[in-house]
Design a protein around this motif. Structure first.
Motif, PDB file in Angstrom:
ATOM      1  N   ALA A 196       0.835  -1.283   0.077  1.00  0.00           N
ATOM      2  CA  ALA A 196      -0.089  -0.086  -0.270  1.00  0.00           C
ATOM      3  C   ALA A 196       0.677   1.247  -0.056  1.00  0.00           C
ATOM      4  O   ALA A 196       1.816   1.195   0.264  1.00  0.00           O
ATOM      5  CB  ALA A 196      -0.843  -0.150   1.174  1.00  0.00           C
ATOM      6  N   ARG A 197       0.009   2.220  -0.365  1.00  0.00           N
ATOM      7  CA  ARG A 197       0.891   3.543  -0.021  1.00  0.00           C
ATOM      8  C   ARG A 197       0.856   4.242   1.238  1.00  0.00           C
ATOM      9  O   ARG A 197      -0.355   4.140   1.825  1.00  0.00           O
ATOM     10  CB  ARG A 197       0.300   4.670  -1.087  1.00  0.00           C
ATOM     11  CG  ARG A 197       0.975   6.071  -1.176  1.00  0.00           C
ATOM     12  CD  ARG A 197       0.658   6.887  -2.100  1.00  0.00           C
ATOM     13  NE  ARG A 197      -0.970   7.203  -2.473  1.00  0.00           N
ATOM     14  CZ  ARG A 197      -1.576   8.681  -2.274  1.00  0.00           C
ATOM     15  NH1 ARG A 197      -0.543   9.318  -1.724  1.00  0.00           N
ATOM     16  NH2 ARG A 197      -2.810   8.462  -2.854  1.00  0.00           N
ATOM     17  N   PRO A 200      -4.587  11.488  -6.191  1.00  0.00           N
ATOM     18  CA  PRO A 200      -3.662  10.624  -6.993  1.00  0.00           C
ATOM     19  C   PRO A 200      -2.095  10.808  -6.487  1.00  0.00           C
ATOM     20  O   PRO A 200      -1.788  12.056  -6.309  1.00  0.00           O
ATOM     21  CB  PRO A 200      -3.918  10.947  -8.338  1.00  0.00           C
ATOM     22  CG  PRO A 200      -5.329  11.676  -8.061  1.00  0.00           C
ATOM     23  CD  PRO A 200      -5.051  12.307  -6.881  1.00  0.00           C
ATOM     24  N   CYS A 201      -1.029   9.936  -6.698  1.00  0.00           N
ATOM     25  CA  CYS A 201       0.102  10.126  -6.276  1.00  0.00           C
ATOM     26  C   CYS A 201       1.161   9.217  -7.124  1.00  0.00           C
ATOM     27  O   CYS A 201       0.451   8.002  -7.789  1.00  0.00           O
ATOM     28  CB  CYS A 201       0.440   9.638  -4.931  1.00  0.00           C
ATOM     29  SG  CYS A 201       2.301   9.682  -4.470  1.00  0.00           S
ATOM     30  N   ASP A 222       1.269   5.582  -6.171  1.00  0.00           N
ATOM     31  CA  ASP A 222       0.105   4.498  -6.678  1.00  0.00           C
ATOM     32  C   ASP A 222       0.319   3.825  -8.127  1.00  0.00           C
ATOM     33  O   ASP A 222       0.321   2.771  -8.187  1.00  0.00           O
ATOM     34  CB  ASP A 222      -1.207   5.264  -6.870  1.00  0.00           C
ATOM     35  CG  ASP A 222      -1.582   5.771  -5.519  1.00  0.00           C
ATOM     36  OD1 ASP A 222      -1.657   4.688  -4.467  1.00  0.00           O
ATOM     37  OD2 ASP A 222      -2.210   6.964  -5.509  1.00  0.00           O
ATOM     38  N   TRP A 223       0.853   4.623  -8.983  1.00  0.00           N
ATOM     39  CA  TRP A 223       1.443   4.089 -10.044  1.00  0.00           C
ATOM     40  C   TRP A 223       2.583   3.193 -10.068  1.00  0.00           C
ATOM     41  O   TRP A 223       2.555   1.936 -10.375  1.00  0.00           O
ATOM     42  CB  TRP A 223       1.733   5.085 -11.257  1.00  0.00           C
ATOM     43  CG  TRP A 223       2.067   4.792 -12.506  1.00  0.00           C
ATOM     44  CD1 TRP A 223       1.197   4.362 -13.592  1.00  0.00           C
ATOM     45  CD2 TRP A 223       3.283   4.470 -13.240  1.00  0.00           C
ATOM     46  NE1 TRP A 223       1.742   4.252 -14.767  1.00  0.00           N
ATOM     47  CE2 TRP A 223       3.123   3.890 -14.474  1.00  0.00           C
ATOM     48  CE3 TRP A 223       4.607   4.731 -12.639  1.00  0.00           C
ATOM     49  CZ2 TRP A 223       4.358   3.866 -15.150  1.00  0.00           C
ATOM     50  CZ3 TRP A 223       5.981   4.437 -13.260  1.00  0.00           C
ATOM     51  CH2 TRP A 223       5.579   4.177 -14.787  1.00  0.00           C
ATOM     52  N   ASP A 254       1.470  -0.165  -8.615  1.00  0.00           N
ATOM     53  CA  ASP A 254       0.727  -0.934  -9.806  1.00  0.00           C
ATOM     54  C   ASP A 254       1.524  -1.710 -10.743  1.00  0.00           C
ATOM     55  O   ASP A 254       1.604  -2.748 -11.075  1.00  0.00           O
ATOM     56  CB  ASP A 254      -0.307  -0.146 -10.679  1.00  0.00           C
ATOM     57  CG  ASP A 254      -1.557   0.284 -10.081  1.00  0.00           C
ATOM     58  OD1 ASP A 254      -1.782  -0.325  -8.920  1.00  0.00           O
ATOM     59  OD2 ASP A 254      -2.079   1.347 -10.454  1.00  0.00           O
ATOM     60  N   LEU A 276      -6.231   6.211 -10.147  1.00  0.00           N
ATOM     61  CA  LEU A 276      -4.915   6.270  -9.408  1.00  0.00           C
ATOM     62  C   LEU A 276      -4.860   6.103  -8.136  1.00  0.00           C
ATOM     63  O   LEU A 276      -4.010   5.263  -7.459  1.00  0.00           O
ATOM     64  CB  LEU A 276      -3.772   7.366  -9.886  1.00  0.00           C
ATOM     65  CG  LEU A 276      -3.392   7.419 -11.202  1.00  0.00           C
ATOM     66  CD1 LEU A 276      -2.556   8.746 -11.608  1.00  0.00           C
ATOM     67  CD2 LEU A 276      -2.527   6.181 -11.397  1.00  0.00           C
ATOM     68  N   HIS A 277      -5.703   6.654  -7.198  1.00  0.00           N
ATOM     69  CA  HIS A 277      -5.673   6.519  -5.782  1.00  0.00           C
ATOM     70  C   HIS A 277      -6.331   5.463  -5.564  1.00  0.00           C
ATOM     71  O   HIS A 277      -7.561   5.126  -5.850  1.00  0.00           O
ATOM     72  CB  HIS A 277      -5.876   7.753  -5.164  1.00  0.00           C
ATOM     73  CG  HIS A 277      -7.072   8.431  -5.654  1.00  0.00           C
ATOM     74  ND1 HIS A 277      -8.000   8.523  -5.019  1.00  0.00           N
ATOM     75  CD2 HIS A 277      -7.238   9.630  -6.499  1.00  0.00           C
ATOM     76  CE1 HIS A 277      -8.958   9.250  -5.443  1.00  0.00           C
ATOM     77  NE2 HIS A 277      -8.538   9.914  -6.441  1.00  0.00           N
ATOM     78  N   ARG A 278      -6.055   4.752  -4.367  1.00  0.00           N
ATOM     79  CA  ARG A 278      -6.502   3.499  -3.856  1.00  0.00           C
ATOM     80  C   ARG A 278      -7.693   3.893  -2.714  1.00  0.00           C
ATOM     81  O   ARG A 278      -8.646   3.285  -2.407  1.00  0.00           O
ATOM     82  CB  ARG A 278      -5.697   2.746  -2.994  1.00  0.00           C
ATOM     83  CG  ARG A 278      -4.534   2.222  -3.963  1.00  0.00           C
ATOM     84  CD  ARG A 278      -3.546   1.301  -3.308  1.00  0.00           C
ATOM     85  NE  ARG A 278      -2.311   0.991  -4.423  1.00  0.00           N
ATOM     86  CZ  ARG A 278      -2.365   0.271  -5.598  1.00  0.00           C
ATOM     87  NH1 ARG A 278      -3.564  -0.181  -5.919  1.00  0.00           N
ATOM     88  NH2 ARG A 278      -1.421   0.139  -6.185  1.00  0.00           N
ATOM     89  N   SER A 279      -7.591   5.148  -2.085  1.00  0.00           N
ATOM     90  CA  SER A 279      -8.452   5.564  -1.395  1.00  0.00           C
ATOM     91  C   SER A 279      -9.840   6.142  -2.006  1.00  0.00           C
ATOM     92  O   SER A 279      -9.785   6.693  -3.125  1.00  0.00           O
ATOM     93  CB  SER A 279      -7.989   6.673  -0.194  1.00  0.00           C
ATOM     94  OG  SER A 279      -7.184   6.149   0.235  1.00  0.00           O
TER      95      SER A 279
END
Length: 174
Positions: free
Chosen positions: A10-11, A128-129, A132-133, A136, A168-171
């Motif tokens: 996770a980020r 987004p950050c 995250d990329w 992935d 892009l962001h997981r949240s």
């Protein structure tokens, strides 16, 4: 007998609060590291439309004010107008993806060195950050070339459409 699976990488938002410690095994991927995004929110600008007719591109000329229209004189003498704006978080991540695409071998290094690791950056978790990329790419099973292809989703900012990265962001912010 149940088999427990390890949580997915996770980020993590890096913090400077007293008592905060980075999670074991987490890797810092912010600026100053070899994984850092050279494109900053608030200083990176984009122009719409792009000179090649696509939705947007990085504005490389210095001294432009965000929110203003600027003329561009093409080599053939034609002049076109372009809106200069501060880049949105999605655009900063897309610029990072393009930056990585120009560095052969970096995606393979991401997979070798970041796979299975939590990644830390200063970006708020709800936006987004580039981390995250990186998550992935490091933990995905798509071919390397797939991660370097341009994004296909559209983002609407100030009434203008921009190409943006898919989710892009997981949240999830509600």
């Amino acid at each position: 007998m149940s088999t427990a699976t390890a949580p997915a990488p996770a980020r993590v938002q890096r913090q400077r609060t007293a008592g905060w410690k980075k999670p074991d095994g987490a890797v810092y991927v912010g600026r100053g590291s070899k994984w850092g995004n050279p494109y900053r929110l608030g200083t990176t600008q984009v122009r719409t439309p792009a000179l090649d007719g696509s939705m947007w591109e990085q504005e490389g000329r210095l001294g432009k004010r965000s929110g203003q229209w600027h003329g561009f004189v093409h080599p053939d003498g034609t002049v076109t107008s372009h809106l200069v704006q501060d880049a949105a978080p999605e655009q900063v991540v897309e610029l990072y993806r393009r930056w990585v695409a120009g560095r052969p071998g970096l995606v393979d290094a991401v997979r070798e060195q970041l796979a299975g690791r939590d990644l830390m950056c200063w970006c708020p978790l709800e936006q987004p950050c580039h981390a995250d990329w990186l998550l992935d790419v490091a933990n995905g099973d798509m071919p390397t070339a797939s991660y370097l292809e341009p994004a296909r989703r559209t983002l609407l900012i100030c009434g203008f459409s921009f190409n943006a990265l898919p989710s892009l962001h997981r949240s999830v912010v509600k």
